[in-house]
Design a protein around this motif. Sequence first.
Motif, PDB file in Angstrom:
ATOM      1  N   TYR A  15      -4.328  -5.801   2.513  1.00 37.73           N
ATOM      2  CA  TYR A  15      -4.613  -5.709   1.077  1.00 37.73           C
ATOM      3  C   TYR A  15      -4.564  -7.092   0.425  1.00 37.73           C
ATOM      4  CZ  TYR A  15      -4.608  -0.630   1.210  1.00 37.73           C
ATOM      5  OH  TYR A  15      -4.941   0.683   1.475  1.00 37.73           O
TER       6      TYR A  15
ATOM      7  N   ARG B 206      -9.697   4.900  12.967  1.00 41.40           N
ATOM      8  CA  ARG B 206     -10.709   4.099  12.270  1.00 41.40           C
ATOM      9  C   ARG B 206     -11.163   2.929  13.139  1.00 41.40           C
ATOM     10  NH1 ARG B 206     -15.216   3.641   9.806  1.00 41.40           N
ATOM     11  NH2 ARG B 206     -15.371   1.987   8.235  1.00 41.40           N
TER      12      ARG B 206
ATOM     13  N   TYR C 295      -8.117   6.721  -1.795  1.00 39.41           N
ATOM     14  CA  TYR C 295      -7.904   5.312  -2.114  1.00 39.41           C
ATOM     15  C   TYR C 295      -7.959   4.509  -0.833  1.00 39.41           C
ATOM     16  CZ  TYR C 295      -6.156   1.510  -5.099  1.00 39.41           C
ATOM     17  OH  TYR C 295      -6.039   0.356  -5.840  1.00 39.41           O
ATOM     18  N   ASP C 296      -8.510   3.311  -0.912  1.00 42.38           N
ATOM     19  CA  ASP C 296      -8.533   2.443   0.259  1.00 42.38           C
ATOM     20  C   ASP C 296      -8.533   0.987  -0.187  1.00 42.38           C
ATOM     21  OD1 ASP C 296     -11.160   1.744  -0.478  1.00 42.38           O
ATOM     22  OD2 ASP C 296     -12.054   3.206   0.885  1.00 42.38           O
TER      23      ASP C 296
ATOM     24  N   ARG D 225      -5.383   4.857  11.056  1.00 40.71           N
ATOM     25  CA  ARG D 225      -5.842   3.482  11.267  1.00 40.71           C
ATOM     26  C   ARG D 225      -6.286   3.263  12.716  1.00 40.71           C
ATOM     27  NH1 ARG D 225      -2.341  -0.555   7.357  1.00 40.71           N
ATOM     28  NH2 ARG D 225      -2.889   0.526   5.427  1.00 40.71           N
TER      29      ARG D 225
ATOM     30  N   SER E 157       0.807  -1.222   0.000  1.00 42.67           N
ATOM     31  CA  SER E 157       0.000   0.000   0.000  1.00 42.67           C
ATOM     32  C   SER E 157       0.835   1.265   0.000  1.00 42.67           C
ATOM     33  CB  SER E 157      -0.939   0.011   1.216  1.00 42.67           C
ATOM     34  OG  SER E 157      -0.202   0.003   2.431  1.00 42.67           O
TER      35      SER E 157
ATOM     36  N   ASN F  53      -3.175  10.779   4.610  1.00 42.16           N
ATOM     37  CA  ASN F  53      -3.175   9.385   5.062  1.00 42.16           C
ATOM     38  C   ASN F  53      -2.019   8.589   4.461  1.00 42.16           C
ATOM     39  OD1 ASN F  53      -4.317   7.089   6.407  1.00 42.16           O
ATOM     40  ND2 ASN F  53      -5.123   6.402   4.447  1.00 42.16           N
TER      41      ASN F  53
END
Length: 303
Positions: free
Chosen positions: A107, A166, A75-76, A163, A39, A235
């Motif tokens: 991912y 989240r 993007y995620d 993160r 990522s 991010n």
Amino acid sequence: MTHKTNFLIVIAGPTAVGKTDLCIKLAKKFNTSILSSDSRQFFKEMNIGTAKPTVSELMEAKHYFIDHLSIHDPYDVRIFEKETLQLLENLFKNHKCVIMTGGSGLYIDAVCQGFDEMPDIDPLIREELNRLYRTSGIESLQRLLSEVDPEYFETVDKNNPHRLIRALEVFRGTGKPFSSFREKKRVDRPFKIIKIALYRDRAELYARIDMRMDQMIAQGLFEEARELFAFKDLNALQTVGYKEIFDFIEGRYDLEEAIRLLKRNSRRYAKRQMTWFRRDESYVWFHPSQNDQIIGFIADQIG
């Protein structure tokens, strides 16, 4: 693809273990392409600090998902999952197998087994957590997450406030730990998956990490971070290898301490990566030097 005659070969492992060299050899052997699931390598502005394949390495085998985004692009992992599945469908028209490699376990898992749909959370909860971060620092987020979701805390990037926030907002919004939303039944992909993980002795791996960091610094890592400093809150830049230099630029510690933290945090990141991959019993482990054994193992699987 519907008859599962195609194979996704996953080559996972911690940073600096030797994934790139092996994947290029495999791509040549099996006449196929490489998908990056790292990522940090997605972003074209981040070069030295992400240990991307060199220009010559990129020319040796076709690579996807490297330098295809800007740090300013939203993007995620869900977007990555969707784009990867679409790409695989096209690649499998001409290739029996495709290689996917990287150290970002989340991912990889999204492509291999699907990603749980997260519930919508009241934005006020995020605002509250962001205020906590601004007033009390990242340590407050780390402490809270370690208490409410120790399972996810064990593998999360503890220096990434986005993160941490989240995971905490999901817990506060649902009353359930973030890790519980990653335990659903795996989806059935229309291709077979071969999962290989690479390991090295801890001392050997850590020495490679320290040496790589020295090389990055010599190549201009601090200069690259200075160019990105204005965007440090994005991010994409909440990652080991940049945050430590941003703190140095802000005068929080001197150069010697910055380099010490770069190496220490990179080693810690590798340890979290190993913890993530070891939890998945479907991985078959090899030392990167076992080229012939790895090739033989894959050949036996794909027939």
